[in-house]
Design a protein around this motif. Structure first.
Motif, PDB file in Angstrom:
ATOM      1  N   ASP A  18       0.513  -1.157   0.304  1.00 11.00           N
ATOM      2  CA  ASP A  18       0.313   0.330   0.115  1.00 11.00           C
ATOM      3  C   ASP A  18       0.366   1.048   0.381  1.00 11.00           C
ATOM      4  OD1 ASP A  18      -2.427  -2.005   0.278  1.00 11.00           O
ATOM      5  OD2 ASP A  18      -1.837  -1.965   1.967  1.00 11.00           O
ATOM      6  N   GLY A  19       0.574   1.701  -0.831  1.00 11.27           N
ATOM      7  CA  GLY A  19       1.706   3.328  -0.930  1.00 11.27           C
ATOM      8  C   GLY A  19       1.752   3.749  -2.420  1.00 11.27           C
ATOM      9  N   PRO A  20       2.839   4.743  -2.600  1.00  8.76           N
ATOM     10  CA  PRO A  20       3.383   4.968  -3.570  1.00  8.76           C
ATOM     11  C   PRO A  20       3.919   4.144  -4.616  1.00  8.76           C
ATOM     12  CG  PRO A  20       3.928   6.608  -1.844  1.00  8.76           C
ATOM     13  CD  PRO A  20       2.930   5.288  -1.904  1.00  8.76           C
ATOM     14  N   ALA A  21       3.177   4.114  -6.233  1.00  9.36           N
ATOM     15  CA  ALA A  21       3.892   3.041  -6.382  1.00  9.36           C
ATOM     16  C   ALA A  21       5.259   3.667  -7.206  1.00  9.36           C
ATOM     17  CB  ALA A  21       2.750   3.056  -8.246  1.00  9.36           C
ATOM     18  N   VAL A  22       6.159   2.583  -7.296  1.00 11.54           N
ATOM     19  CA  VAL A  22       7.190   2.600  -7.618  1.00 11.54           C
ATOM     20  C   VAL A  22       7.861   1.292  -8.516  1.00 11.54           C
ATOM     21  CG1 VAL A  22      10.020   2.650  -6.927  1.00 11.54           C
ATOM     22  CG2 VAL A  22       7.647   3.873  -5.742  1.00 11.54           C
ATOM     23  N   LEU A  23       8.088   1.925 -10.156  1.00 13.03           N
ATOM     24  CA  LEU A  23       8.064   1.509 -10.753  1.00 13.03           C
ATOM     25  C   LEU A  23       9.923   0.935 -11.467  1.00 13.03           C
ATOM     26  CD1 LEU A  23       6.394   1.883 -14.522  1.00 13.03           C
ATOM     27  CD2 LEU A  23       8.309   0.813 -14.239  1.00 13.03           C
ATOM     28  N   PHE A  24       9.981   0.207 -11.116  1.00  9.26           N
ATOM     29  CA  PHE A  24      11.736  -0.373 -11.257  1.00  9.26           C
ATOM     30  C   PHE A  24      12.348  -1.087 -12.727  1.00  9.26           C
ATOM     31  CE2 PHE A  24      11.457   0.101  -6.542  1.00  9.26           C
ATOM     32  CZ  PHE A  24      13.104  -0.274  -6.292  1.00  9.26           C
ATOM     33  N   GLN A  50       6.495  -1.457   3.195  1.00  8.50           N
ATOM     34  CA  GLN A  50       7.928  -0.193   3.553  1.00  8.50           C
ATOM     35  C   GLN A  50       6.865   1.133   3.447  1.00  8.50           C
ATOM     36  OE1 GLN A  50      10.073  -0.185   5.727  1.00  8.50           O
ATOM     37  NE2 GLN A  50       9.886  -2.846   6.107  1.00  8.50           N
ATOM     38  N   GLY A  51       5.224   0.516   2.819  1.00  2.00           N
ATOM     39  CA  GLY A  51       4.214   1.720   2.507  1.00  2.00           C
ATOM     40  C   GLY A  51       4.625   1.994   1.111  1.00  2.00           C
ATOM     41  N   LEU A  52       4.789   1.119   0.194  1.00  2.00           N
ATOM     42  CA  LEU A  52       5.208   1.456  -0.937  1.00  2.00           C
ATOM     43  C   LEU A  52       4.731   0.188  -1.617  1.00  2.00           C
ATOM     44  CD1 LEU A  52       8.953   2.258  -0.576  1.00  2.00           C
ATOM     45  CD2 LEU A  52       7.160   3.695  -0.962  1.00  2.00           C
ATOM     46  N   ARG A  53       4.271   0.683  -3.472  1.00  2.00           N
ATOM     47  CA  ARG A  53       4.347  -0.594  -3.781  1.00  2.00           C
ATOM     48  C   ARG A  53       5.152  -0.234  -5.069  1.00  2.00           C
ATOM     49  NH1 ARG A  53      -0.497   0.787  -8.308  1.00  2.00           N
ATOM     50  NH2 ARG A  53      -0.880  -1.780  -9.045  1.00  2.00           N
ATOM     51  N   PRO A  54       6.133  -1.499  -5.137  1.00  2.00           N
ATOM     52  CA  PRO A  54       6.831  -1.980  -6.305  1.00  2.00           C
ATOM     53  C   PRO A  54       6.552  -2.493  -7.073  1.00  2.00           C
ATOM     54  CG  PRO A  54       7.420  -2.617  -3.717  1.00  2.00           C
ATOM     55  CD  PRO A  54       6.212  -2.715  -3.834  1.00  2.00           C
ATOM     56  N   LEU A  55       6.647  -1.750  -8.365  1.00  2.00           N
ATOM     57  CA  LEU A  55       6.345  -3.327  -9.735  1.00  2.00           C
ATOM     58  C   LEU A  55       7.824  -2.586 -10.652  1.00  2.00           C
ATOM     59  CD1 LEU A  55       3.808  -0.309 -10.608  1.00  2.00           C
ATOM     60  CD2 LEU A  55       3.614  -1.834  -9.633  1.00  2.00           C
ATOM     61  N   LEU A  56       7.842  -4.120 -11.241  1.00  2.00           N
ATOM     62  CA  LEU A  56       9.000  -4.447 -12.152  1.00  2.00           C
ATOM     63  C   LEU A  56       8.780  -4.495 -13.029  1.00  2.00           C
ATOM     64  CD1 LEU A  56      11.782  -5.190 -11.879  1.00  2.00           C
ATOM     65  CD2 LEU A  56      10.863  -7.500 -11.277  1.00  2.00           C
ATOM     66  N   ILE A  57       9.411  -4.222 -13.853  1.00  2.00           N
ATOM     67  CA  ILE A  57       9.618  -4.001 -15.759  1.00  2.00           C
ATOM     68  C   ILE A  57      10.361  -5.822 -15.563  1.00  2.00           C
ATOM     69  CG2 ILE A  57      10.417  -3.612 -17.580  1.00  2.00           C
ATOM     70  CD1 ILE A  57       9.545  -0.677 -17.821  1.00  2.00           C
ATOM     71  N   ASP A  58      10.019  -6.811 -16.689  1.00  3.28           N
ATOM     72  CA  ASP A  58      10.784  -8.137 -17.325  1.00  3.28           C
ATOM     73  C   ASP A  58      10.828  -7.461 -18.594  1.00  3.28           C
ATOM     74  OD1 ASP A  58      11.164 -10.661 -18.398  1.00  3.28           O
ATOM     75  OD2 ASP A  58      10.501 -10.939 -16.704  1.00  3.28           O
ATOM     76  N   TRP A  59      11.809  -7.791 -18.966  1.00  3.87           N
ATOM     77  CA  TRP A  59      12.177  -7.130 -20.868  1.00  3.87           C
ATOM     78  C   TRP A  59      11.672  -8.135 -21.729  1.00  3.87           C
ATOM     79  CZ3 TRP A  59      11.848  -2.036 -21.057  1.00  3.87           C
ATOM     80  CH2 TRP A  59      12.829  -1.267 -20.851  1.00  3.87           C
TER      81      TRP A  59
END
Length: 297
Positions: A18-24, A50-59
């Motif tokens: 839950d929290g702001p989206a962070v695109l890795f 930790q209060g964040l919403r991690p997103l991950l690109i797979d190429w």
């Protein structure tokens, strides 16, 4: 982790939280697994607590018809559409060449914050010996790359070995003395499986990497264009954090863009992400900075 978006062969995975989206954004070289290596060494799973919403690109893996797709082309046809598809304000965090690409995307989209982890930009600041060795490697690999339309992962791995051959030999020598059932041995094998895996690079991306970046240093000269725009780090308006390592031979600290806030570590290129001191040295400062920098202003 569930896929929440696609752009061509690239997919976007959601690690929850839950929290702001962070695109890795990982490098085009090697799979994205290093950011989610295993249950104990997953930066992204930890950030989701930790209060964040991690997103991950797979190429993904290059497909027929993509042979001439450049590094910039990956940004234009995959990264930017995936950012647009999130549907909410998003921060970007790029690792290695993925940071170079993230910086370009941040110049083209209104992202909330930008974190650059071991990100090369001023390629002329690599040691001359390294640049010569990479140029020789490209000259040897270019005919086969042109014929296949792809640059094999094995060639890229040889390039990494040339950056620090003594360290490469030393790590295998140390591993040879371990009990195969030792957790440290199993951990080493898991990491080496990642480091020696990955799809080939498209011919266009390989040519841009070796010629336009390493040989000509177009980013460092202010001449690298993505989507018709010259990418200038000095013009970025969002909060920026650089995390570099003084002992990194793959992306020396001198090659980073030199913008925003800065954290210098004494960990290796991969150790800063998954090593024994990674959580205290990189994970925790990154989480604090992202939490502060993504708050509504």
């Amino acid at each position: 982790m569930p896929i929440i978006g696609r752009a061509g062969r690239a997919s976007l995975r959601d690690f929850g939280g839950d929290g702001p989206a962070v695109l890795f954004i990982p490098s085009l070289i090697n799979p994205p697994d290093v950011l989610d290596l295993d249950a104990e060494r997953s930066l992204l799973r930890w950030l989701a607590t930790q209060g964040l919403r991690p997103l991950l690109i797979d190429w993904g893996t290059p497909v027929p018809g993509e042979h001439d797709l450049s590094v910039a082309g990956h940004v234009e046809t995959m990264l930017l559409p995936l950012i647009d598809g999130v549907g909410a304000p998003v921060a970007l965090a790029g690792y290695c060449l993925g940071g170079t690409m993230a910086l370009a995307a941040a110049a083209l989209r209104p992202v909330t914050a930008l974190a650059l982890l071991a990100t090369p930009w001023r390629f002329a600041c690599y040691p001359d010996k390294t640049r010569r060795a990479l140029n020789e490697l490209w000259q040897a690999a270019e005919p086969a790359t042109d014929a296949l339309g792809l640059l094999a992962m094995e060639v890229l791995q040889a390039a990494f070995w040339r950056l620090d051959p003594k360290r490469t030999i030393a790590k295998y020598e140390a591993h040879g003395g371990r009990d195969p059932d030792d957790p440290a041995a199993r951990s080493f094998v898991r990491l080496e499986d990642w480091a020696n895996d990955g799809p080939p690079l498209t011919r266009g991306a390989a040519r841009e990497l070796f010629i336009d970046l390493f040989e000509r240093d177009l980013p460092g000269k202010g001449e690298w264009q993505v989507d018709g725009t010259v990418i200038d780090p000095a013009k970025l308006a969002m909060p920026v954090l650089e995390i570099a390592s003084t002992t990194d031979h793959i992306v020396p600290a001198a090659t980073t863009p030199g913008i925003g806030e800065r954290i210098d570590l004494s960990l290796g290129h991969v150790g800063m992400i998954v090593g024994g001191r990674a959580r205290s040295s990189l994970w925790e400062p990154l989480a604090r900075w992202l939490s502060q920098s993504t708050q509504p202003r």
